[in-house]
Design a protein around this motif. Sequence first.
Motif, mmCIF file in Angstrom:
data_model
loop_
_atom_site.group_PDB
_atom_site.id
_atom_site.type_symbol
_atom_site.label_atom_id
_atom_site.label_comp_id
_atom_site.label_asym_id
_atom_site.label_seq_id
_atom_site.Cartn_x
_atom_site.Cartn_y
_atom_site.Cartn_z
ATOM 1 N N PRO A 1 0.836 -1.208 0.000
ATOM 2 C CA PRO A 1 0.000 0.000 0.000
ATOM 3 C C PRO A 1 0.865 1.250 0.000
ATOM 4 C CG PRO A 1 -0.023 -1.039 2.163
ATOM 5 C CD PRO A 1 0.713 -1.978 1.244
ATOM 6 N N LYS A 2 0.505 2.207 -0.806
ATOM 7 C CA LYS A 2 1.302 3.421 -0.937
ATOM 8 C C LYS A 2 0.373 4.615 -1.187
ATOM 9 C CE LYS A 2 5.952 4.190 -2.102
ATOM 10 N NZ LYS A 2 7.167 3.550 -2.644
ATOM 11 N N LEU A 3 0.686 5.756 -0.571
ATOM 12 C CA LEU A 3 -0.140 6.940 -0.784
ATOM 13 C C LEU A 3 0.460 7.798 -1.884
ATOM 14 C CD1 LEU A 3 -2.660 8.314 0.758
ATOM 15 C CD2 LEU A 3 -0.967 10.059 1.280
ATOM 16 N N GLU A 4 -0.372 8.189 -2.821
ATOM 17 C CA GLU A 4 0.094 9.013 -3.931
ATOM 18 C C GLU A 4 -0.727 10.296 -3.966
ATOM 19 O OE1 GLU A 4 -0.340 8.167 -8.406
ATOM 20 O OE2 GLU A 4 1.202 6.781 -7.679
ATOM 21 N N LEU A 5 -0.068 11.441 -3.681
ATOM 22 C CA LEU A 5 -0.769 12.720 -3.729
ATOM 23 C C LEU A 5 -0.980 13.108 -5.192
ATOM 24 C CD1 LEU A 5 0.968 14.808 -0.926
ATOM 25 C CD2 LEU A 5 -1.483 14.376 -1.155
ATOM 26 N N VAL A 6 -2.173 13.558 -5.512
ATOM 27 C CA VAL A 6 -2.430 14.018 -6.874
ATOM 28 C C VAL A 6 -1.908 15.446 -6.997
ATOM 29 C CG1 VAL A 6 -4.204 14.482 -8.584
ATOM 30 C CG2 VAL A 6 -4.447 12.544 -7.016
ATOM 31 N N LEU B 1 -4.659 17.623 -10.899
ATOM 32 C CA LEU B 1 -5.908 17.996 -10.223
ATOM 33 C C LEU B 1 -6.635 19.089 -11.024
ATOM 34 C CD1 LEU B 1 -7.621 17.448 -7.761
ATOM 35 C CD2 LEU B 1 -6.221 19.054 -6.469
ATOM 36 N N GLY B 2 -5.847 20.039 -11.536
ATOM 37 C CA GLY B 2 -6.435 21.113 -12.342
ATOM 38 C C GLY B 2 -7.129 20.551 -13.573
ATOM 39 N N GLU B 3 -6.454 19.614 -14.243
ATOM 40 C CA GLU B 3 -7.062 18.986 -15.421
ATOM 41 C C GLU B 3 -8.368 18.289 -15.070
ATOM 42 O OE1 GLU B 3 -4.186 16.425 -17.251
ATOM 43 O OE2 GLU B 3 -2.720 18.072 -17.367
#
Lengths: 248, 248, 248, 248, 248, 248, 248
Positions: free
Chosen positions: D220-225, D230-232
């Motif tokens: 498990p790994k957290l990936e910040l957008v 995010l704008g797209e």
Amino acid sequence: MSRYDSRTTIFSPEGRLYQIEYAMEAINQVGMGFGITTPEGVLLVSEKRLQSKLLDLEGSEKLYKIDGHVYCIVAGITADANTLVNEARLHAQQFRFKYSTPVPMENLVQHIADIKQSYTQFGGLRPYGVSMIFAGYEESLGWRLYQSDPSGNYGGWKAVAIGQNASTTNSIFRTDWTEDLDWEKATTLALKVVQKSLDTASLSPAKIELAMLKLVDGEPKLELVGDEALGEACEAYKVAAKENPDKE
Amino acid sequence: MSRYDSRTTIFSPEGRLYQIEYAMEAINQVGMGFGITTPEGVLLVSEKRLQSKLLDLEGSEKLYKIDGHVYCIVAGITADANTLVNEARLHAQQFRFKYSTPVPMENLVQHIADIKQSYTQFGGLRPYGVSMIFAGYEESLGWRLYQSDPSGNYGGWKAVAIGQNASTTNSIFRTDWTEDLDWEKATTLALKVVQKSLDTASLSPAKIELAMLKLVDGEPKLELVGDEALGEACEAYKVAAKENPDKE
Amino acid sequence: MSRYDSRTTIFSPEGRLYQIEYAMEAINQVGMGFGITTPEGVLLVSEKRLQSKLLDLEGSEKLYKIDGHVYCIVAGITADANTLVNEARLHAQQFRFKYSTPVPMENLVQHIADIKQSYTQFGGLRPYGVSMIFAGYEESLGWRLYQSDPSGNYGGWKAVAIGQNASTTNSIFRTDWTEDLDWEKATTLALKVVQKSLDTASLSPAKIELAMLKLVDGEPKLELVGDEALGEACEAYKVAAKENPDKE
Amino acid sequence: MSRYDSRTTIFSPEGRLYQIEYAMEAINQVGMGFGITTPEGVLLVSEKRLQSKLLDLEGSEKLYKIDGHVYCIVAGITADANTLVNEARLHAQQFRFKYSTPVPMENLVQHIADIKQSYTQFGGLRPYGVSMIFAGYEESLGWRLYQSDPSGNYGGWKAVAIGQNASTTNSIFRTDWTEDLDWEKATTLALKVVQKSLDTASLSPAKIELAMLKLVDGEPKLELVGDEALGEACEAYKVAAKENPDKE
Amino acid sequence: MSRYDSRTTIFSPEGRLYQIEYAMEAINQVGMGFGITTPEGVLLVSEKRLQSKLLDLEGSEKLYKIDGHVYCIVAGITADANTLVNEARLHAQQFRFKYSTPVPMENLVQHIADIKQSYTQFGGLRPYGVSMIFAGYEESLGWRLYQSDPSGNYGGWKAVAIGQNASTTNSIFRTDWTEDLDWEKATTLALKVVQKSLDTASLSPAKIELAMLKLVDGEPKLELVGDEALGEACEAYKVAAKENPDKE
Amino acid sequence: MSRYDSRTTIFSPEGRLYQIEYAMEAINQVGMGFGITTPEGVLLVSEKRLQSKLLDLEGSEKLYKIDGHVYCIVAGITADANTLVNEARLHAQQFRFKYSTPVPMENLVQHIADIKQSYTQFGGLRPYGVSMIFAGYEESLGWRLYQSDPSGNYGGWKAVAIGQNASTTNSIFRTDWTEDLDWEKATTLALKVVQKSLDTASLSPAKIELAMLKLVDGEPKLELVGDEALGEACEAYKVAAKENPDKE
Amino acid sequence: MSRYDSRTTIFSPEGRLYQIEYAMEAINQVGMGFGITTPEGVLLVSEKRLQSKLLDLEGSEKLYKIDGHVYCIVAGITADANTLVNEARLHAQQFRFKYSTPVPMENLVQHIADIKQSYTQFGGLRPYGVSMIFAGYEESLGWRLYQSDPSGNYGGWKAVAIGQNASTTNSIFRTDWTEDLDWEKATTLALKVVQKSLDTASLSPAKIELAMLKLVDGEPKLELVGDEALGEACEAYKVAAKENPDKE
């Protein structure tokens, strides 16, 4: 009656401790219980309030075995009673273990009374809302009957009641109790008391529980009176009462 | 009802402990739960209040496993319930570890009840706002069903309810429960009770949870009744109810 | 008399501690007790309030044995008294065990008084609602009589009373007590005091308890005066009182 | 709503605990956060209230790593949250150290919930003013999402929100969440929720933070957008929303 | 003078601690005591309030021996005084045991004063309602006289009074005390003070107690002045006072 | 704003903790302090309120060294600040001793913040009335600037102010701070902020204290700007401000 | 100024701690004390309020020796001062014992200040009602003068006053104190301050106490100025004041 009643740890100007009096009020509203000593043993009686057939009791409702030679009846807040009954059982076992002899009645009763007293003197606590009757047998002293109230006060009695109508019951005892009661007469006295207290027309085994603490083979033993025998006794009492209305 | 209700540790002049009564009020507003003993086992039922499909429950909502032979249903403040359930599990494990035998039901129930009682007698605490039904099996005594409330009081019952409409439900039990219920009759009784209590036209599996605690290969085991089987039972009940409207 | 009386730990503007005064009020309403020293011993008297034949007392109602050479009479809240009597007994035994000699009276009395004082100075406690008279014998000092009140104050006296009408009784002592009382004169003084205090026409053995602490074979011993002897003394007193009305 | 609300340890006559309700009020005024489970992982979103360029954050504002497999979002009093996050991290590490296995999600969540519950039952404390969402992965159970509130209550959810407008958001989830969301659809759902909740015309990456908890190489790994992606997504959402206004 | 006086631990807006002032009030109502230093020793005087012949005192009423070289007079609540006297005795004995030398006066006085101070600063306690005069002898410093009040303040004095009329007495000392008093002159000063303070016509040995702390064979020793000698001194004073009325 | 503000441990109905808000009020009335990060280091500025020449300070008034790499500025109750500064120093030393490495900034700041938080949640305590700015250097992260308030909340910032006019100052930072400030521009920004905040015509070295935390030989070192250099900077700022009034 | 002032542990809405302000009020009513540093040492002056010839002081009234190199003057509640002086002496001795070097002034002062601070933050306590001036000598730093107040705040000063009229005195110091005072000029400054503060026509040695802390054979030593020398100085001051009335 104002400011002095909301804390255990204060006296009112008249020297009263209101919280203890209120705790006793809690006891005056619950089912009655009483004990009657006779030369042959102790008759223990308690009112049955919860008469639901759904109740699944092991043994009796308000009658607790403390040790082989001590039983008790309680009146008041049941949860408080459970705590004290447990403490009494523990104390009795520890005494037996330490001294290899049954705990003397007064030693046991005072231990419980001391716990009750301490809950009336320290802040942040409320008194125990429960009165208790301890009945037992001691080799040297014979049959013993003790009563203890929420203040931590206790005393030995020949016959004594707790719970609703306790004062009425106690005054009947004062006039009717005699040294030489046998089981039959004691039962009659018990039924008379119940009849007066319940204030209902028909006396029935469903409303009371009756137990005899007596010596069997030299050992104290509690014997619950079955519904059938109790029913017969009720009937006999009613007949006798009708014949001797003045007796009441 | 004034000054006496804001502290656990005081009695009102009538001998009441308001904080306990208020805690019970908290329980009267939450979903109902009940248990019904039969010769074959215990039927445990709880109302589902949170019916969101988003809920991600492992197993049941209000039904907790305490030990292999003991299960419980709770009603009241969930966070309080979690704490007591944990304590019960711990106590059951410790007993098993110390004595190599399953904890007797009454020992377990009284342990939890004593904790509850102590929260009603000491200052700076509030009572636990939770009632519990413990169902279990003991080799010597068979199926056992206990109920415990916020005061620390507890008792054994043949059939008993907690939470909303508990008193209505208990009076239905008093008239309809019999010693010889089989699973089918017990389920019918349960559905009748739910129908009355929910006071809605349509009985559906979405609103209740039904589990059977029974012996499987001589071991007590909990079996959740699936939505399908429950749906069939609901339909059957509705048909029967229409046919025998007087039965209600 | 307003805000200053509901907490032990505050002084009123006049420097009074109301809670102690209220505790003393509690004592003024209970049965009287007193002690009178004579060259031959100490006469201890207590009023019997509970005169029920159902009471099952081992020994006396308000007279407690602390150790072989010390006895005490209490007035006030019985449960509080029991606690202090136990503490006194324990202290006496521990002293005897540690130093192989009976505890000196003042050491014992001060120990109990210190406990009482501490309950008047710390928050969250109430004072002990009990006054006590300690009577005893010391080889070097002879007969000793001490009185201690709820504040923790105590003092040695030749004759002193506690409980209802204590101040009236004490002023009778001030005029009538002499160094050379023998048992008979002391008994007459005691009956006079009881007669005045009870304020009833007939003096009877049912209302009082009378005990003599004296040396028997060089050892201090308590001797309860039986009902018969007491009844004779009452009669004799009444006759004498009629003959010498001025004596009163 | 009078006297009963200023102490944690009392129930109101209706059985309510006002202090807990007030603590929840504190949470309703802070920035929203939510989690959405999908077969591929969990989408975690939190509103950015402090949008100052002067803030010097290492990582995210309201998103905390508890352990390699558990992350949490908080809403409420930040200082309270820090304390609980630390406790959670410690508990996770101790579990891993003792049992050489990652802490199960429910064990961790209940530990924190128990701490919260205890702060609602003892005097002299206030409840923790913080709600939390825990998201994590367990080998046996897959993706897990839990929510816990100030009362100490907690539950497992498929999608759940805390903070401002949490109830509105949760009802959107009830209608729009499905078992088979992929990352894209989950993002669209998240943006819809944010749009509704923020109630402003323009959706922008400056106002929200979006992270994906997913498996990378089986871990498990957290990936910040990132802001760009995010704008797209925001733009795409706005276009789609305009095309399908009914979709809202 | 309202809200600030019912708790030890608060200052009033003017910076006063009312509870200490009220405790001092308690002392202003009890019998007076004072000490006068002379080159030959210290004269200690205390008023006798309880003059009952029934009192059975060993030694003096308000004069306590602390150690061979230290004595003290108390004024205030007797039970409080007993506690502090015991503490002083213990401290003196422990010092002697540890250092094989008598406790220095100031060490002893400060120990008691520190205890008193602590009771004025912590909640849930009340100040000690007692003032004390300590008189003693030290090889290096000679005769020492200390006074300590309920606040924990203390000081060394040549002559000082406590209890009723203490301030009047102290102002007489300020005008009349001289360095070179012998026993006779000191006694005359003492009687003058008593006469003024008691405000009664006849000065008699029954109302006061007079003791001389002096060196006997190089050791400090307390010598109580007997009633006879005291009576003679009173008579002599009265004669002298009549002859020199201006002296007053 | 009534009943809810006098105890730390209660929430108001709107979910506010008034005692924390009042503690922050205490800080809004004391001298301002702020920090500005630049690529070369951190500029720390504090207002001098006590400008007496009699003050005998070792070093700076509100600027404390915590460890070789951490300094802090405080605003609020000085006695509270001293306690926390000591705790911070101790924590830094213990960390260095245990792990042979300087304490990471966030570890230190959170330790202090946790202490502050605990004083807002337990009864019988008041919050710390102090805000703090911690500035330091970490090998891996470079220059760090943290702010912590009485609630126990803390955060990392590029530039941040505490004390009087802190919100005005912070909004100037939001518009004027840039990533690429050098010492000169940072000083100009600092003087602008001081000018605005003090709201007095003449800016003088007597009213502020300015320090530069920078790397000297690769080690973080604090350099106080002397009065002379500070005076020149003030003059230069005033000239520039006159020339470019619009700049403000 | 209402509800917020009766408990140490609460802030008022304006962020004030009233109990500390009231404690300071207690100090404003007691006799003044001050210290003046000169290159040669420190001049310590205290007002004598109790001027009774009956006082039997060893040494000075308000001037305490803490250690060979530290002395202190106190103003406020004497009993509180005694406790803190003892604590300071103990701390100084323990430091000397542990590190074989005199305790640094700031270490000592902060230790006492920390104790004071803690009494302002915890419930059930009141602040110490005492301000203190510590004067001492350190080899590395020379003469040091510190002032500490009831809040736990402290600071180093060149000249500082406590007690009555402290603020007036401090403003005289601000105008009249110079770096290069010799003993004579410092004494003149001291007498001027006393004259202004006492507001009485005649300055006399009976009203003040003056001590010089100076180096004797390289060791700090306190030298009390005798009544004779003090009288001469007073006379000289009065003459000079008459000649230069403008000097005042």
